[in-house]
Scaffold this motif. Structure first.
Motif, mmCIF file in Angstrom:
data_model
loop_
_atom_site.group_PDB
_atom_site.id
_atom_site.type_symbol
_atom_site.label_atom_id
_atom_site.label_comp_id
_atom_site.label_asym_id
_atom_site.label_seq_id
_atom_site.Cartn_x
_atom_site.Cartn_y
_atom_site.Cartn_z
ATOM 1 N N ASP A 13 70.442 19.735 4.438
ATOM 2 C CA ASP A 13 69.758 18.497 4.790
ATOM 3 C C ASP A 13 70.779 17.376 4.656
ATOM 4 N N TRP A 14 71.118 16.743 5.755
ATOM 5 C CA TRP A 14 72.135 15.697 5.733
ATOM 6 C C TRP A 14 71.575 14.358 5.270
ATOM 7 N N GLY A 15 70.286 14.298 4.976
ATOM 8 C CA GLY A 15 69.698 13.066 4.472
ATOM 9 C C GLY A 15 69.743 11.924 5.476
ATOM 10 N N MET A 16 69.737 12.274 6.747
ATOM 11 C CA MET A 16 69.783 11.275 7.815
ATOM 12 C C MET A 16 68.557 11.435 8.697
ATOM 13 N N ALA A 17 68.087 10.346 9.239
ATOM 14 C CA ALA A 17 66.986 10.396 10.199
ATOM 15 C C ALA A 17 67.246 9.367 11.294
ATOM 16 N N ASN A 18 66.972 9.769 12.503
ATOM 17 C CA ASN A 18 67.077 8.890 13.662
ATOM 18 C C ASN A 18 65.671 8.570 14.139
ATOM 19 N N VAL A 19 65.375 7.303 14.328
ATOM 20 C CA VAL A 19 64.091 6.907 14.888
ATOM 21 C C VAL A 19 64.368 6.414 16.294
ATOM 22 N N TYR A 20 63.671 6.999 17.245
ATOM 23 C CA TYR A 20 63.900 6.583 18.625
ATOM 24 C C TYR A 20 62.586 6.503 19.387
ATOM 25 N N GLU A 21 62.618 5.720 20.446
ATOM 26 C CA GLU A 21 61.451 5.559 21.300
ATOM 27 C C GLU A 21 61.278 6.809 22.158
ATOM 28 N N ILE A 22 60.069 7.283 22.250
ATOM 29 C CA ILE A 22 59.754 8.425 23.102
ATOM 30 C C ILE A 22 59.689 7.918 24.540
ATOM 31 N N TYR A 23 60.382 8.627 25.443
ATOM 32 C CA TYR A 23 60.335 8.217 26.846
ATOM 33 C C TYR A 23 58.888 8.122 27.314
ATOM 34 N N PRO A 24 58.557 7.056 28.022
ATOM 35 C CA PRO A 24 57.170 6.894 28.500
ATOM 36 C C PRO A 24 56.644 8.134 29.249
ATOM 37 N N ALA A 25 57.503 8.804 29.991
ATOM 38 C CA ALA A 25 57.079 9.983 30.753
ATOM 39 C C ALA A 25 56.648 11.144 29.864
ATOM 40 N N TRP A 26 57.045 11.125 28.583
ATOM 41 C CA TRP A 26 56.719 12.223 27.657
ATOM 42 C C TRP A 26 55.651 11.828 26.634
#
Length: 101
Positions: A70-83
């Motif tokens: 577990d690298w202790g990292m998290a990425n928060v990103y917007e979900i593409y509207p199409a998905w």
């Protein structure tokens, strides 16, 4: 009807001691390459379980959850509207937790 996807996922970077990294060509967009990724399922007990399952599904490699770092990292990103239709109503962002192997 399929259950809504959870907005929680994993990214697993598989690498060698020589710092070579496994990249997988996407089946749906052959011009894109990525590491192992996947969403947490309700039956997964932990993010490590999700990561181990995704490694098995995408590479055929059998690993134990304890094998993953577990690298202790998290990425928060917007979900593409199409998905977004795959998620519960109003969900617009996903949190992706990073592991190494």
């Amino acid at each position: 009807m399929k259950a809504a996807k959870l907005p929680v996922s994993v990214l697993v970077v598989i690498y060698t001691p020589a710092r070579e990294v496994l990249l997988i060509r996407r089946a749906d967009h052959a011009e894109f390459w990525q590491s192992v990724t996947g969403s947490m399922d309700p039956q997964d007990a932990s993010l490590r379980d999700t990561a181990a399952r995704e490694v098995q599904e995408e590479t055929g490699l059998s690993v134990q959850p304890a094998d993953l770092q577990d690298w202790g990292m998290a990425n928060v990103y917007e979900i593409y509207p199409a998905w977004r239709h795959r998620y519960a109503s109003g969900v617009t962002h996903n949190t992706e937790h990073v592991f190494g192997l």
